[in-house]
Design an enzyme around this catalytic site. Structure first.
Site, PDB file in Angstrom:
ATOM      1  N   SER A 119      -3.263   7.344  -0.404  1.00 29.71           N
ATOM      2  CA  SER A 119      -3.287   5.953   0.054  1.00 29.71           C
ATOM      3  C   SER A 119      -1.859   5.459   0.313  1.00 29.71           C
ATOM      4  CB  SER A 119      -3.975   5.086  -0.997  1.00 29.71           C
ATOM      5  OG  SER A 119      -3.561   3.761  -0.891  1.00 29.71           O
ATOM      6  N   TRP A 149      -0.766   6.856   3.551  1.00 29.81           N
ATOM      7  CA  TRP A 149      -1.436   6.153   4.649  1.00 29.81           C
ATOM      8  C   TRP A 149      -0.610   4.940   5.088  1.00 29.81           C
ATOM      9  CZ3 TRP A 149      -2.995   1.095   5.171  1.00 29.81           C
ATOM     10  CH2 TRP A 149      -3.820   0.807   6.256  1.00 29.81           C
ATOM     11  N   HIS A 150       0.021   4.279   4.093  1.00 25.27           N
ATOM     12  CA  HIS A 150       0.757   3.058   4.414  1.00 25.27           C
ATOM     13  C   HIS A 150       1.972   3.315   5.293  1.00 25.27           C
ATOM     14  CE1 HIS A 150      -1.737   1.166   1.372  1.00 25.27           C
ATOM     15  NE2 HIS A 150      -1.392   0.024   1.934  1.00 25.27           N
ATOM     16  N   GLY A 151       2.642   4.414   5.069  1.00 23.64           N
ATOM     17  CA  GLY A 151       3.815   4.640   5.900  1.00 23.64           C
ATOM     18  C   GLY A 151       4.381   6.020   5.721  1.00 23.64           C
ATOM     19  N   PHE A 164       1.725  -0.211   9.904  1.00 23.46           N
ATOM     20  CA  PHE A 164       0.928   0.880   9.331  1.00 23.46           C
ATOM     21  C   PHE A 164      -0.166   1.258  10.290  1.00 23.46           C
ATOM     22  CE2 PHE A 164       2.156  -1.653   5.384  1.00 23.46           C
ATOM     23  CZ  PHE A 164       3.383  -1.049   5.331  1.00 23.46           C
TER      24      PHE A 164
END
Lengths: 469, 299
Positions: free
Chosen positions: A319, A322-324, A469
């Site tokens: 996760s 996923w953000h960056g 993102f």
């Protein structure tokens, strides 16, 4: 096109009028054209990526449903997932992994081999990719029938209120709504309008104001120490909440005005009394996505205890990524993974129906806030070196607090009003502040909120954090 | 639609209009009382009866000691320089000040970096409280294409973010004893000094248009205009690319133009500077005396 731009203030009423004036059978087209226009206002070329992802996921889903062979079903699902993730990987992670691998080559004195590509990250790519993935997986699992109408499916992928920063909607929830004729009702209008007003208030009055302080500290970390870092990090906690929850609130509101119900994405997260409670309140559409399509397929909690902890940790780690595409996000995710594992090991969650004293609850809320806020350092820092510098210097009080009295003044006034609003809703889920009714008090309150936004908002603050993102 | 809902919606809309209209009127009446800070400087500039007016940006604000200039020239002087604001603001304030009728000399500080500052359009939003009252302010605010008629129609929006200035002004009672001049304390840190220089950035032609408007205003109203490049610690416009363009504009209009960017008494001497482009209090005093002598000689 940003929700907080004049462009959007003109765009939305036009779309709304066209939408309600169009015959029902053409409404999907009005929304699809509007959504593509909305998306192309950033960069016209982005549209080809979204069309590619849409077409592949649409076609493979039909193939998954029509074929009887399990092997072929798996094959088409794999094609769908790999092609969607390839686009995401190429645009978002190629340079990240390339640079990381090159650094390893540097350590072992070998020449860098992977070139750095000048790529512009398409806005919202992580959001719509996840939306198409959930659709393909749901069709594969048989929990959803394929959408045969390409236009309506394309609209599901690109629906403009939630296209660039969520909420990440499930096909089971959103697709059927495109097939219902929505009437313009006063209830929907009032409710949607309330969400929009609160969203703009959060973004313009609080998030963009606090950003002025946070950015000046986090973009010049070597000029600051202890107290300034503490204040900037606390303010960032509220900035990112108001920025992202503000966006979600506007998205939910404008969709509601058109008759669509999007899922609630934030549920007053800083009132959380445990880390798992925080994740039930923060970016709910993403955390439930990871729960359903990553954590549960890994085995969830129905495995041995060590494996369960590993599943939890991996879910948060991915996760974070996923953000960056930066190690700072990976560490942010890992920290939350560690928090959640420790919390489960020590059984620190408050069980449903369990009563605790107000003092203990406050203590829990503060502890969760401090832990979450510490992790925000890694989320906000420009790179890992600066993040560790902040962590190292946070208790060094050599230099005086950097003061921006204007930001403090407006930030405190703005947050007090938001706290009162959230406190009322937290203690009364049916509060008139968020439902479809209007009375004397709410009319005064929302009129006051609009005037306050005009009077105190930052109107040139720029884009929403989660767009990257 | 229920009648009660219509009643509340009408109430909701009415409250917004009432707050916007009445609130706007209250804010307007109180706004002119702000006497220090950025708005104080603008209010005082419009209201002052001085005969010499300093115009420019932060370098004007921190470099020209109004008292020194007044004492030497025996003429009242007000420093209307404003940090971050260049020729757009200078034109608007001059246009208003001229209506007072007693201006004799304008000293226009020319800062080479102001002409390439793209952010100067964003800063125009600070001038919104003056939008409805002064046509020249209206003209320059409209240069920023970000503002729509929708936003400018709201009184509350025009006074956006001024609450803090009201609050501060009501608590701290300060009188502007320096007549707009804002001295800087401290000296340049030589160890951490990194020189900046003009790097052939694109020059904003719009700003030259407003420089010419300032020249025309002065010419029409018989006001003496003097262009001055005030001292720098190290030259920013090393090859005089920008300064020469200004000089040619002033020369072609037969106006005085003085380049002090490498003024021998102050140049490269840390004790007179706060940073590369800004004199400290001591440096400002030395420079103001020098300039005052020049003006007296010219008079």
């Amino acid at each position: 096109m940003l929700f907080n731009s004049i462009h959007f203030i003109y765009f939305f009423p036009i779309v709304l009028i066209l939408y309600y004036l169009s015959p029902f059978k053409w409404r999907w087209l009005v929304l699809l054209v509007s959504s593509y226009y909305f998306y192309m206002s950033w960069n016209v070329n982005y549209i080809f990526l979204i069309l590619f992802t849409t077409f592949i996921s649409y076609y493979t889903a039909i193939k998954i449903e029509s074929t009887k062979s399990i092997f072929n079903k798996k094959l088409y699902l794999t094609i769908s997932i790999v092609s969607s993730l390839s686009v995401l990987f190429f645009y978002k992670y190629f340079n990240f992994f390339g640079t990381s691998i090159n650094e390893i080559f540097n350590i072992i004195n070998s020449k860098p081999r992977i070139p750095y590509l000048k790529l512009l990250l398409p806005v919202g790519i992580s959001f719509y990719t996840f939306q198409t993935l959930s659709y393909s997986i749901d069709v594969y699992k048989g929990s959803m029938e394929t959408e045969k109408h390409f236009g309506i499916y394309a609209l599901y992928v690109s629906f403009f209120p939630q296209l660039v920063a969520g909420p990440i909607e499930r096909s089971t929830r959103l697709l059927p709504q495109f097939k219902v004729k929505h009437k313009l009702t006063l209830g929907n209008f009032i409710m949607g309008f309330k969400w929009v007003i609160i969203g703009y208030y959060m973004k313009l009055v609080i998030a963009d104001r606090l950003a002025l302080y946070v950015d000046s500290v986090y973009n010049n970390v070597y000029q600051h120490t202890g107290l300034t870092f503490i204040v900037a990090t606390i303010l960032f906690a509220f900035q990112i909440f108001c920025d992202f929850a503000g966006y979600s609130s506007i998205a939910i509101g404008i969709a509601r005005i058109m008759g669509f119900k999007l899922m609630t994405n934030f549920n007053r997260p800083y009132f959380a009394s445990s880390i798992s409670d925080f994740w039930h309140r923060w970016h709910i559409s993403l955390s439930t996505w990871f729960r359903d399509y990553f954590y549960i397929p890994l085995g969830g909690s129905r495995v041995g205890i060590p494996r369960w902890y590993l599943n939890l940790f991996l879910t948060f780690l991915i996760s974070g990524l996923w953000h960056g595409a930066n190690w700072t996000f990976v560490i942010w995710g890992a920290l939350h993974g560690v928090y959640i594992v420790i919390e489960n090991m020590l059984k620190l969650q408050v069980k449903k129906g369990q009563k605790i004293s107000a003092f203990k609850k406050l203590l829990r809320i503060l502890t969760v806030f401090i832990l979450v806020d510490f992790a925000w350092i890694f989320f906000r820092a420009n790179n890992l070196t600066e993040a560790f510098y902040i962590v190292k210097s946070i208790f060094n009080f050599k230099t005086a607090l950097y003061i921006n009295s204007k930001v403090f003044f407006f930030g405190i006034v703005g947050l007090i009003i938001l706290f009162i609003n959230d406190y009322i809703v937290e203690n009364n889920k049916n509060s008139i502040l968020l439902n479809s009714n209007i009375n004397y008090k709410s009319a005064v309150y929302f009129a006051f909120l609009i005037c306050l936004t005009l009077f105190m908002g930052v109107f040139n603050g720029g884009q929403f954090i989660y767009f990257q993102f | 639609m229920k009648n009660s809902n219509i009643k509340y919606i009408i109430l909701f809309i009415s409250i917004i209009f009432i707050i916007d209209i009445i609130g706007g009127k209250i804010l307007k009446s109180q706004f002119r009382n702000i006497s220090f800070g950025t708005y104080g400087n603008i209010n005082n500039s419009i209201n002052s009866n001085s005969e010499i007016m300093i115009l420019g940006s932060s370098r004007a604000m921190h470099h020209y000691n109004s008292k020194v200039l007044s004492k030497q020239t025996k003429v009242s002087c007000y420093n209307s320089g404003l940090g971050g604001y260049g020729f757009f603001y200078n034109y608007a304030i001059l246009d208003e000040k001229i209506k007072k009728g007693n201006l004799k000399i304008i000293i226009l500080d020319i800062s080479p970096n102001v002409i390439v500052d793209a952010k100067s359009y964003d800063k125009l939003n600070l001038l919104l409280p003056y939008y409805k009252d002064y046509n020249s302010f209206k003209e320059i605010i409209r240069l920023d294409s970000e503002f729509s008629q929708l936003e400018l129609a709201s009184n509350m929006y025009l006074y956006n973010s001024t609450l803090y200035d009201f609050f501060r002004s009501s608590i701290v009672k300060k009188v502007d004893n320096n007549y707009g001049f804002l001295p800087l304390n401290g000296t340049i840190d030589e160890n951490n000094f990194v020189p900046m220089k003009y790097n052939n950035e694109k020059i904003d032609t719009n700003k030259f248009i407003y420089l010419k408007k300032i020249i025309n205003l002065c010419s029409l109203n018989d006001i003496k205009l003097i262009g001055v490049v005030s001292p720098t610690y190290l030259k920013y416009d090393v090859n005089n690319i920008v300064i020469n363009q200004f000089k040619s504009v002033f020369d072609s209009n037969k106006l005085e133009f003085y380049d002090y960017s490498d003024f021998y008494k102050l140049y490269n001497t840390p004790k007179y500077f706060k940073d590369q482009l800004h004199l400290n209090k001591l440096g400002a005093e030395v420079f103001s005396e020098e300039l005052a002598n020049k003006i007296v000689y010219g008079l």
